[in-house]
Design an enzyme around this catalytic site. Structure first.
Site, mmCIF file in Angstrom:
data_model
loop_
_atom_site.group_PDB
_atom_site.id
_atom_site.type_symbol
_atom_site.label_atom_id
_atom_site.label_comp_id
_atom_site.label_asym_id
_atom_site.label_seq_id
_atom_site.Cartn_x
_atom_site.Cartn_y
_atom_site.Cartn_z
ATOM 1 N N GLU A 4 1.054 10.030 8.894
ATOM 2 C CA GLU A 4 1.501 9.898 7.549
ATOM 3 C C GLU A 4 3.007 9.877 7.486
ATOM 4 O OE1 GLU A 4 0.005 13.519 6.514
ATOM 5 O OE2 GLU A 4 -1.775 13.129 7.591
ATOM 6 N N ARG A 46 0.602 11.493 -0.963
ATOM 7 C CA ARG A 46 1.471 12.111 0.039
ATOM 8 C C ARG A 46 0.966 13.529 0.281
ATOM 9 N NH1 ARG A 46 7.479 10.438 -2.267
ATOM 10 N NH2 ARG A 46 7.247 8.174 -2.040
ATOM 11 N N HIS A 47 1.446 14.134 1.338
ATOM 12 C CA HIS A 47 0.988 15.480 1.661
ATOM 13 C C HIS A 47 1.528 16.507 0.679
ATOM 14 C CE1 HIS A 47 -0.953 14.452 5.427
ATOM 15 N NE2 HIS A 47 0.084 13.693 5.703
#
Length: 648
Positions: free
Chosen positions: A20, A281-282
């Site tokens: 990612e 997104r994280h």
């Protein structure tokens, strides 16, 4: 988050883990674009459908007094008080964080002429604005508000009495709906899926089949008549009823490849940016987003495949020592590819030994595969048909027969707990699980990650771990933290082993689909209860919060819970009822290593990436990321049709 005259610029903020990344753009509008005519009709339709949304966003930008980037809004603070004020802010996603200063606003010069200053604020999360007096720092008011992208807002500060101040936010210009591109993309893909399904059903009609066979037969006859090549080929002898079928514990389940493909496709999409939406997104620290799901699921299904593969190879006559050699060699290959080919430090320039990142996604996969496959080789049974199902403990065969492996995993988990909560970390509280930075009221700014980060820096060196953790986004941390670090690898072994348990269930109850699904749901329930106890059903206040950066125990139990339930549903739909073939996710699931490595290596090449007209548009980013992901699905389909599979 919120800035007055500057933006946070990062050359590279790629968050590998799923595989990612998170990129902070410079905000400069680019004026060239790569022609789309070379892409498929699907790509062109998606781009044309979403392009008006991009134009609307660009037009909205031109009307703002200050240039706005993606996920930003304009806030004008109007001060009608007789004193200068300072405006501070904090995000609701920042737990126990210090307020950050937005800026100062002078008092009104004369009645009817308030002091006024423009600020740019973030629209990703809800913010709380705090207004204090500049001289005595006395709090006047707090205002929670969730700003909309490219909206224009005014904060009015008015005096109600000598001791009371009114703070109210007024919307001067409505924001754009940045989620419309997601709806448009969903409708496009849903429409295509419907068209393909209807087309498939039409071609399954007897009348259509007959027409196709007649046309195909006449074309083949004409080809043979006009051909001047070669001689007739000899027919292959029919041996289906003569030779016994090859030994196999269980037929290949499409649901496993479908599950793996779902995780991989989402992983590729979020790696390419996910349209630059925050939920793709994280999570900055505790909690979960869509991006946090996929890598643990990939590790889980790898464990399931290990159980089925080793059982099949043992039945085929392979020795355990030969299989162990294959396991070690495959793990080494994954580690080498991860270190030298897929390394996020490439974004800083050419790799050097001084700053080579050692942990990584494929490295963690290789390590988890090595440990779990080795444990299974020690306890796996090659001939499950010889086991009786009539004894009282037969309902626990899938656990009791492999108790030595379970004991090893439990010991590893005790090691994780001891290191996490008992290891002294210089300058930090023992057992600290926080993000550091401005979190915890700034008391432990250099303690990001606690024992996990300390062990990585001690064993690997600070320059050999990931330099851009997602905690930088909200908590403004400066300490490097690797989400694929050493201590978290213990819990990746745990989730791979839970996946192995799913494989054991499939093996032992392969003739009873109802029992398989029931056990999957029971495991999901048990793991869900464990997660609820560890987290106290909260994001930040539990014993062990859900945290992807640390791969905490609750993170593993929660994601394994989801994995068991999702696998049960896919197994029922794909393999039991056969309502769904698993397409299109089935195809990348059959070539997972090739798709993962390929999407990382070719991420900056057309058609996976092109120069956008407006780099601050969610619509353009979403179009590009969906096109790139769709290309890899198409590539995996072509490879599947040509029987090309890359195995390590």
């Amino acid at each position: 988050m919120i800035t007055m005259e500057k933006r946070t610029l990062e050359k590279c903020l790629k968050y590998s883990g799923s595989t990612e990344r998170s990129l902070v753009q410079t905000g400069q509008t680019q004026t060239q674009t790569v022609p789309m005519f070379t892409l498929s009709a699907l790509v062109a339709a998606a781009a044309l459908f979403l392009s008006p949304l991009t134009a609307l966003t660009s037009a909205a930008d031109s009307r703002r007094p200050l240039p706005l980037k993606m996920d930003e809004a304009l806030l004008t603070v109007n001060n009608e008080l007789d004193t200068d004020v300072s405006v501070f802010w904090t995000s609701d996603r920042c737990y126990q964080c210090l307020y950050q200063k937005l800026g100062d606003v002078s008092a009104q010069d004369s009645p009817g002429q308030p002091g006024s200053v423009d600020f740019v604020v973030s629209t990703q999360y809800e913010l709380t604005l705090q207004v204090n007096t500049s001289q005595s720092n006395l709090e006047l008011c707090k205002v929670p508000f969730h700003f909309g992208e490219h909206g224009n807002y005014s904060l009015w500060l008015k005096s109600l009495s000598p001791s009371a101040v009114n703070c109210s936010i007024v919307t001067d210009a409505d924001p754009v709906n940045s989620y419309i591109p997601i709806l448009a993309a969903f409708l496009i893909y849903a429409g295509l899926a419907l068209v393909f399904d209807v087309g498939r059903r039409i071609f399954e009609l007897d009348a259509v089949k007959g027409l196709v066979h007649r046309i195909g037969g006449s074309m083949e006859t004409e080809r043979l008549i006009n051909s001047e090549l070669g001689s007739p080929r000899a027919a292959a002898p029919v041996t289906d009823n003569i030779l016994p079928p090859p030994p196999s514990a269980i037929r290949r389940l499409r649901s496993l490849d479908t599950f793996r493909g779902i995780a991989l496709v989402i992983m590729v999409f979020v790696n390419y940016g996910g349209g630059r939406y925050w939920f793709f997104r994280h999570a900055s620290w505790n909690g979960l987003t869509v991006a946090d799901l996929v890598f643990p699921w990939f590790v889980f299904i790898m464990g399931t495949s290990i159980a089925l593969s080793i059982n099949s190879l043992l039945r085929a006559g392979f020795t355990r020592s030969s299989l162990l050699k294959k396991v070690v060699w495959r793990s080494v290959q994954l580690f080498i590819i991860g270190v030298f080919i897929i390394n996020p430090n490439y974004c800083q320039g050419a790799l050097t030994w001084g700053d080579l990142r050692i942990p990584g996604v494929l490295q963690r996969l290789g390590w988890s595969y090595l440990v779990v496959a080795s444990l299974d080789l020690l306890v796996a049974r090659g001939h499950l048909d010889m086991l009786t199902m009539e004894v009282w403990w037969s309902r626990g065969l899938d656990i009791l027969l492999y108790w030595p492996a379970w004991l090893c995993v439990l010991v590893l988990e005790v090691v994780w707990l001891c290191f996490t909560f008992l290891l002294p970390v210089p300058g930090c509280p023992t057992g600290y699980l926080g993000p550091g930075g401005i979190g915890d009221m700034g008391l432990y700014s250099n303690c990001t990650g606690g024992a996990a980060a300390f062990i990585d820096r001690w064993l690997l060196g600070e320059d050999h771990v990931y330099q851009f953790p997602s905690s930088r986004v909200v908590y403004e941390t400066d300490t490097p933290l690797d989400p694929e670090g050493i201590l978290g690898s213990i819990n990746s072994i745990l989730i791979a082993f839970l996946g192995l348990q799913a494989g054991k269930i499939i093996l032992h109850y392969r003739d009873f689909p109802t029992s398989i699904m029931l056990r999957f749901f029971i495991w999901g329930l048990v793991l869900g209860v464990i997660s609820a106890i560890l987290t106290l059903c909260s994001t930040n206040q539990g014993f062990i919060p859900i945290n992807k950066n640390l791969w905490s125990l609750s993170f593993v139990t929660t994601l394994a819970c989801f994995a068991f339930v999702l696998l049960a549903l896919i197994y029922y739909i794909v393999d039991v009822k056969k309502w769904w073939s698993g397409a299109p996710f089935f195809y990348p699931g059959m070539n997972s290593i090739l798709v993962y490595v390929g999407h990382e290596v070719f991420e900056n090449y057309f058609p996976f990436h092109w120069r956008m007209k407006n780099s601050q548009s969610h619509a353009e980013h979403l179009t590009q990321n969906l096109v790139a992901t769709s290309c890899w699905v198409l590539i995996s389909y072509v490879l599947y049709r040509k029987k090309i599979f890359w195995k390590i």
